[in-house]
Write a protein that holds these residues in place. Structure first.
Motif, PDB file in Angstrom:
ATOM      1  N   GLU A 205     -17.933  40.737 -39.075  1.00  0.00           N
ATOM      2  CA  GLU A 205     -17.864  41.441 -40.362  1.00  0.00           C
ATOM      3  C   GLU A 205     -17.757  40.450 -41.514  1.00  0.00           C
ATOM      4  OE1 GLU A 205     -15.430  44.797 -42.959  1.00  0.00           O
ATOM      5  OE2 GLU A 205     -14.666  44.234 -40.980  1.00  0.00           O
ATOM      6  N   SER A 206     -17.025  39.366 -41.325  1.00  0.00           N
ATOM      7  CA  SER A 206     -16.913  38.356 -42.380  1.00  0.00           C
ATOM      8  C   SER A 206     -18.283  37.775 -42.702  1.00  0.00           C
ATOM      9  CB  SER A 206     -15.957  37.239 -41.949  1.00  0.00           C
ATOM     10  OG  SER A 206     -14.631  37.710 -41.871  1.00  0.00           O
ATOM     11  N   ILE A 207     -19.063  37.471 -41.666  1.00  0.00           N
ATOM     12  CA  ILE A 207     -20.409  36.939 -41.876  1.00  0.00           C
ATOM     13  C   ILE A 207     -21.314  37.988 -42.506  1.00  0.00           C
ATOM     14  CG2 ILE A 207     -22.484  36.195 -40.632  1.00  0.00           C
ATOM     15  CD1 ILE A 207     -20.623  34.626 -38.751  1.00  0.00           C
ATOM     16  N   LEU A 208     -21.230  39.227 -42.030  1.00  0.00           N
ATOM     17  CA  LEU A 208     -22.045  40.299 -42.617  1.00  0.00           C
ATOM     18  C   LEU A 208     -21.776  40.438 -44.109  1.00  0.00           C
ATOM     19  CD1 LEU A 208     -21.764  43.135 -39.922  1.00  0.00           C
ATOM     20  CD2 LEU A 208     -23.753  41.728 -40.416  1.00  0.00           C
ATOM     21  N   LEU A 209     -20.516  40.436 -44.492  1.00  0.00           N
ATOM     22  CA  LEU A 209     -20.173  40.592 -45.904  1.00  0.00           C
ATOM     23  C   LEU A 209     -20.665  39.407 -46.724  1.00  0.00           C
ATOM     24  CD1 LEU A 209     -16.574  42.069 -45.609  1.00  0.00           C
ATOM     25  CD2 LEU A 209     -18.587  43.225 -46.546  1.00  0.00           C
ATOM     26  N   ALA A 210     -20.541  38.201 -46.186  1.00  0.00           N
ATOM     27  CA  ALA A 210     -21.025  37.021 -46.902  1.00  0.00           C
ATOM     28  C   ALA A 210     -22.532  37.081 -47.096  1.00  0.00           C
ATOM     29  CB  ALA A 210     -20.633  35.758 -46.146  1.00  0.00           C
ATOM     30  N   MET A 211     -23.260  37.569 -46.103  1.00  0.00           N
ATOM     31  CA  MET A 211     -24.714  37.669 -46.223  1.00  0.00           C
ATOM     32  C   MET A 211     -25.104  38.744 -47.240  1.00  0.00           C
ATOM     33  SD  MET A 211     -25.645  35.300 -44.186  1.00  0.00           S
ATOM     34  CE  MET A 211     -24.069  34.552 -44.649  1.00  0.00           C
ATOM     35  N   LYS A 212     -24.413  39.874 -47.207  1.00  0.00           N
ATOM     36  CA  LYS A 212     -24.700  40.950 -48.160  1.00  0.00           C
ATOM     37  C   LYS A 212     -24.410  40.481 -49.586  1.00  0.00           C
ATOM     38  CE  LYS A 212     -23.614  44.902 -50.549  1.00  0.00           C
ATOM     39  NZ  LYS A 212     -22.982  44.957 -51.882  1.00  0.00           N
ATOM     40  N   SER A 213     -23.276  39.812 -49.757  1.00  0.00           N
ATOM     41  CA  SER A 213     -22.890  39.338 -51.085  1.00  0.00           C
ATOM     42  C   SER A 213     -23.864  38.283 -51.597  1.00  0.00           C
ATOM     43  CB  SER A 213     -21.472  38.767 -51.054  1.00  0.00           C
ATOM     44  OG  SER A 213     -20.561  39.732 -50.580  1.00  0.00           O
ATOM     45  N   SER A 214     -24.284  37.373 -50.719  1.00  0.00           N
ATOM     46  CA  SER A 214     -25.231  36.322 -51.108  1.00  0.00           C
ATOM     47  C   SER A 214     -26.582  36.925 -51.472  1.00  0.00           C
ATOM     48  CB  SER A 214     -25.397  35.320 -49.962  1.00  0.00           C
ATOM     49  OG  SER A 214     -24.158  34.707 -49.652  1.00  0.00           O
ATOM     50  N   ARG A 215     -27.014  37.914 -50.706  1.00  0.00           N
ATOM     51  CA  ARG A 215     -28.290  38.577 -51.005  1.00  0.00           C
ATOM     52  C   ARG A 215     -28.269  39.205 -52.388  1.00  0.00           C
ATOM     53  NH1 ARG A 215     -29.532  44.342 -48.461  1.00  0.00           N
ATOM     54  NH2 ARG A 215     -27.940  44.746 -50.039  1.00  0.00           N
ATOM     55  N   ASP A 216     -27.211  39.969 -52.680  1.00  0.00           N
ATOM     56  CA  ASP A 216     -27.134  40.665 -53.965  1.00  0.00           C
ATOM     57  C   ASP A 216     -26.883  39.700 -55.118  1.00  0.00           C
ATOM     58  OD1 ASP A 216     -27.485  42.832 -52.375  1.00  0.00           O
ATOM     59  OD2 ASP A 216     -25.531  43.733 -52.734  1.00  0.00           O
ATOM     60  N   TYR A 217     -26.127  38.640 -54.849  1.00  0.00           N
ATOM     61  CA  TYR A 217     -25.861  37.634 -55.889  1.00  0.00           C
ATOM     62  C   TYR A 217     -27.144  36.913 -56.278  1.00  0.00           C
ATOM     63  CZ  TYR A 217     -23.967  33.356 -58.015  1.00  0.00           C
ATOM     64  OH  TYR A 217     -23.694  32.312 -58.857  1.00  0.00           O
ATOM     65  N   MET A 218     -27.961  36.558 -55.296  1.00  0.00           N
ATOM     66  CA  MET A 218     -29.211  35.863 -55.590  1.00  0.00           C
ATOM     67  C   MET A 218     -30.248  36.793 -56.217  1.00  0.00           C
ATOM     68  SD  MET A 218     -28.599  32.784 -54.965  1.00  0.00           S
ATOM     69  CE  MET A 218     -30.213  32.054 -55.041  1.00  0.00           C
ATOM     70  N   ARG A 219     -30.181  38.078 -55.911  1.00  0.00           N
ATOM     71  CA  ARG A 219     -31.052  39.036 -56.598  1.00  0.00           C
ATOM     72  C   ARG A 219     -30.663  39.129 -58.068  1.00  0.00           C
ATOM     73  NH1 ARG A 219     -31.223  44.466 -53.634  1.00  0.00           N
ATOM     74  NH2 ARG A 219     -29.053  44.556 -54.338  1.00  0.00           N
ATOM     75  N   TYR A 220     -29.346  39.136 -58.334  1.00  0.00           N
ATOM     76  CA  TYR A 220     -28.853  39.176 -59.720  1.00  0.00           C
ATOM     77  C   TYR A 220     -29.151  37.871 -60.453  1.00  0.00           C
ATOM     78  CZ  TYR A 220     -25.328  38.713 -63.409  1.00  0.00           C
ATOM     79  OH  TYR A 220     -24.683  38.473 -64.603  1.00  0.00           O
ATOM     80  N   LYS A 221     -28.988  36.747 -59.756  1.00  0.00           N
ATOM     81  CA  LYS A 221     -29.122  35.447 -60.395  1.00  0.00           C
ATOM     82  C   LYS A 221     -30.573  34.998 -60.543  1.00  0.00           C
ATOM     83  CE  LYS A 221     -27.424  30.680 -59.959  1.00  0.00           C
ATOM     84  NZ  LYS A 221     -26.660  29.737 -59.090  1.00  0.00           N
ATOM     85  N   LYS A 241     -27.748  39.849 -36.724  1.00  0.00           N
ATOM     86  CA  LYS A 241     -27.296  41.214 -37.014  1.00  0.00           C
ATOM     87  C   LYS A 241     -27.364  41.485 -38.520  1.00  0.00           C
ATOM     88  CE  LYS A 241     -23.952  42.866 -34.503  1.00  0.00           C
ATOM     89  NZ  LYS A 241     -22.608  43.205 -33.932  1.00  0.00           N
ATOM     90  N   ALA A 242     -26.911  40.516 -39.317  1.00  0.00           N
ATOM     91  CA  ALA A 242     -26.952  40.667 -40.772  1.00  0.00           C
ATOM     92  C   ALA A 242     -28.384  40.796 -41.270  1.00  0.00           C
ATOM     93  CB  ALA A 242     -26.266  39.477 -41.441  1.00  0.00           C
ATOM     94  N   ALA A 243     -29.288  40.018 -40.680  1.00  0.00           N
ATOM     95  CA  ALA A 243     -30.693  40.077 -41.085  1.00  0.00           C
ATOM     96  C   ALA A 243     -31.273  41.462 -40.835  1.00  0.00           C
ATOM     97  CB  ALA A 243     -31.496  39.021 -40.330  1.00  0.00           C
ATOM     98  N   GLN A 244     -30.896  42.065 -39.695  1.00  0.00           N
ATOM     99  CA  GLN A 244     -31.394  43.406 -39.385  1.00  0.00           C
ATOM    100  C   GLN A 244     -30.747  44.460 -40.275  1.00  0.00           C
ATOM    101  OE1 GLN A 244     -31.546  44.473 -35.188  1.00  0.00           O
ATOM    102  NE2 GLN A 244     -31.693  42.314 -34.599  1.00  0.00           N
ATOM    103  N   THR A 274     -35.884  32.107 -50.592  1.00  0.00           N
ATOM    104  CA  THR A 274     -34.694  31.691 -49.854  1.00  0.00           C
ATOM    105  C   THR A 274     -33.440  31.973 -50.677  1.00  0.00           C
ATOM    106  OG1 THR A 274     -35.949  29.931 -48.769  1.00  0.00           O
ATOM    107  CG2 THR A 274     -33.541  29.780 -48.690  1.00  0.00           C
ATOM    108  N   ILE A 275     -32.490  32.667 -50.072  1.00  0.00           N
ATOM    109  CA  ILE A 275     -31.226  32.968 -50.749  1.00  0.00           C
ATOM    110  C   ILE A 275     -30.074  32.140 -50.211  1.00  0.00           C
ATOM    111  CG2 ILE A 275     -31.898  35.342 -51.328  1.00  0.00           C
ATOM    112  CD1 ILE A 275     -29.998  36.205 -48.958  1.00  0.00           C
ATOM    113  N   LEU A 276     -30.213  31.643 -48.942  1.00  0.00           N
ATOM    114  CA  LEU A 276     -29.030  31.081 -48.300  1.00  0.00           C
ATOM    115  C   LEU A 276     -29.398  30.216 -47.111  1.00  0.00           C
ATOM    116  CD1 LEU A 276     -25.692  32.683 -47.518  1.00  0.00           C
ATOM    117  CD2 LEU A 276     -27.171  32.343 -45.547  1.00  0.00           C
ATOM    118  N   ILE A 277     -28.600  29.153 -46.914  1.00  0.00           N
ATOM    119  CA  ILE A 277     -28.655  28.363 -45.692  1.00  0.00           C
ATOM    120  C   ILE A 277     -27.256  28.371 -45.071  1.00  0.00           C
ATOM    121  CG2 ILE A 277     -30.594  26.933 -46.393  1.00  0.00           C
ATOM    122  CD1 ILE A 277     -28.652  24.789 -47.247  1.00  0.00           C
ATOM    123  N   VAL A 278     -27.178  27.955 -43.812  1.00  0.00           N
ATOM    124  CA  VAL A 278     -25.933  28.134 -43.043  1.00  0.00           C
ATOM    125  C   VAL A 278     -25.560  26.856 -42.305  1.00  0.00           C
ATOM    126  CG1 VAL A 278     -25.020  29.276 -40.981  1.00  0.00           C
ATOM    127  CG2 VAL A 278     -26.142  30.633 -42.754  1.00  0.00           C
TER     128      VAL A 278
END
Length: 541
Positions: A205-221, A241-244, A274-278
């Motif tokens: 869940e921590s990873i899922l939330l970080a991916m969701k937040s990064s996706r929306d942050y990069m859409r805004y930015k 899982k987050a990607a799906q 690209t929004i994020l690397i890990v």
């Protein structure tokens, strides 16, 4: 060219075009552009599939789909797959047949506790025998176990959704987050001192939330509407899982020869979407820390997010560094790191179901929240995936951290790091085995070029050990916990005996899973392997 000349040119062009097209049927003139667009669309889709999966996997997938069209072939393949699934379940299906499917007519009252104790006796012996799984040392009814159990019980009725009612739990969560942030660089100037976050149900869940937040942050930015993320092959499957879940295109790139994230390979995959690397510190498969500083530089240079998975290392690396171990930079002190996931229920020695997601600042974290203004039930805002959350687990995490303190974590880190080094030394003394890479922490992965490592795993399982089977390369790993401190010599002795047994008598044992693991690793059609996993899960839960 004046207006009259331009007009004359257009009239002549129109006449020539009409004259040329007059030789064709009107229906043909209508269908040809449509068919051309259709062919172009199919070609584009095919090229996208090849680009994502590679030519080999695309051809294999097409071939297998074609073969299944032959009458009788699909049913035969399905039957064979079911045999494999049944073997993987190892009798679990028959046990399910006796499970209750309806409420009892008369309630059991306090007798239900005795029934639960009886069921618990059927669990396998896990004390000191499991890779990871249970991170707290000692007996489950004494010491630290008893303390967090009492804390959980005391607050079992609470729910942080109701902040105005359960103010104690709200404080516990805020302090757990703040104390963890301090461990991971928030007190250092390089972090900016604005690290924030929330507690979650676990690392996924921590990873899922970080991916969701990064996706929306990069859409805004940056206005990115077709998000992509790039992860090393060693990164946790929670990113898949987050990607799906969040419709993010995922690129999983090979690791380098040291089994670390390959900076050059990641750079080659970065594009305008690209929004994020890990990076991981350490990675789950081999216990190796990725080059977080280099990943941070890469993220900064492209203006994208960098998430660091510290689910395993968050409550070990800060203390290992204090103890003098050579730990490379991994936290918010590294410029470019935008989010971190860290499990409290692993080496934080808290109750199961407690993790934390942290962000460098509030601007990023705001994209984690969901706010609803038009619901007839009133205004609604929620910080995590779950609405209601168990306050008892939050209280248990707070109790764990407060009871142990820095000295307690230093003591536990010293113990498990020493056991990890002992296991590495012991494995090196078994000539048929080799260690994967250079483990940085408490995960030790090992393979063999002499014996079938999965057959070794089956023998170890028969001795009561529960290790993790890995692929690419075929190997096993043990995640060291406090449970292993008193049994490290037993583990090494059993491992040596298991290797000798397989070397003297190669071949699968009855009921062992070595043939399945081996076949799955060699099977070229990864889609079929995926179907096997889905069918197994569907029959298990």
């Amino acid at each position: 060219m004046d207006i009259c000349s331009a007009k004359s040119f257009l009239i002549d062009f129109r006449a020539s075009a009409n004259s040329f097209l007059s030789q064709y049927e009107p229906l043909a003139l209508l269908l040809v552009p449509l068919l051309t667009l259709l062919v172009a669309r199919v070609l584009q889709s095919s090229l996208n599939v090849v680009h994502e999966k590679g030519l080999k996997q695309t051809l294999i997938g097409f071939l297998m789909s074609s073969i299944k069209l032959v009458p009788g072939v699909k049913s035969y393949i399905d039957a064979e797959k079911q045999k494999v699934v049944d073997q993987m379940q190892s009798g679990g299906k028959s046990k399910r047949e006796s499970w209750r499917t309806e409420l009892p007519r008369m309630g059991l009252g306090a007798q239900v506790i005795e029934n639960m104790k009886e069921e618990k006796r059927n669990d396998v012996f896990w004390q000191g025998k499991c890779s990871g799984t249970v991170y707290i040392g000692g007996s489950e009814s004494q010491g630290h176990f008893a303390l967090i159990n009492e804390a959980c019980s005391m607050f079992a009725h609470t729910n942080p959704l109701h902040l105005d009612v359960f103010q104690s739990v709200a404080r516990f969560e805020a302090e757990v987050v703040a104390m963890t942030a301090a461990l991971l660089g928030n007190k250092e100037k390089a972090s900016g001192g604005q690290v924030c976050g929330n507690m979650t149900s676990g690392g996924t869940e921590s990873i899922l939330l970080a991916m969701k937040s990064s996706r929306d942050y990069m859409r805004y930015k940056k206005g990115i509407t077709k998000p992509e993320m790039i992860i090393p092959a060693s990164a946790h499957s929670a990113y898949d899982k987050a990607a799906q879940y969040f419709n993010i295109k995922l690129w999983r790139v090979p690791v380098n020869k040291e089994f670390q994230a390959d900076i050059k390979a990641i750079r080659r995959h970065i594009n305008r979407n690209t929004i994020l690397i890990v990076g991981s510190a350490p990675g789950f498969p081999h216990g190796i820390i990725d080059p977080i500083e280099e990943l941070g530089e890469l993220a900064l240079s492209y203006g994208i997010c960098l998430h660091v998975d510290l689910c395993l290392g968050g409550f070990v690396l800060p203390f290992a560094r204090t103890l003098g171990y050579p730990i490379p930079p991994f936290d918010f002190c590294v410029p470019g790191v935008t989010s971190i996931s860290v499990d409290v229920h692993k080496y934080g020695l808290a109750p199961k179901g407690t993790s934390i997601v942290l962000y460098r600042n509030h601007d990023i974290r705001k994209h984690q929240f969901v706010a609803v203004t038009e619901w007839s039930g009133g205004l609604y805002v929620s910080p995590t995936i779950a609405g209601s959350r168990p306050g008892g687990l939050i209280a248990g995490a707070w109790a764990a951290m407060m009871s142990l303190g820095q000295e307690g974590y230093l003591e536990s880190t010293k113990a498990i790091m020493e056991v990890s080094k002992s296991i590495q030394k012991g494995i090196k003394e078994i000539p048929e085995l080799f260690i994967i890479g250079r483990p940085d922490m408490t995960i030790v992965a090992f393979g063999s070029d002499v014996v079938d490592i999965f057959e070794v795993n089956d023998i170890m399982s028969s001795k009561g050990w529960h290790l993790n089977a890995l692929q690419r390369p075929n190997s096993l790993h043990i995640c060291v916990t406090l449970q292993h401190v008193p049994v490290v010599n037993d583990f090494l002795c059993d491992l040596k005996e298991s290797v000798e047994t397989v070397k003297a008598n190669p071949g699968p044992i009855k009921g062992g899973l070595a043939p399945i693991y081996g076949a799955a690793g060699r099977m070229p059609d990864r889609g079929m392997v995926q179907e096997l996993l889905v069918n197994y899960m569907d029959g298990t839960c």
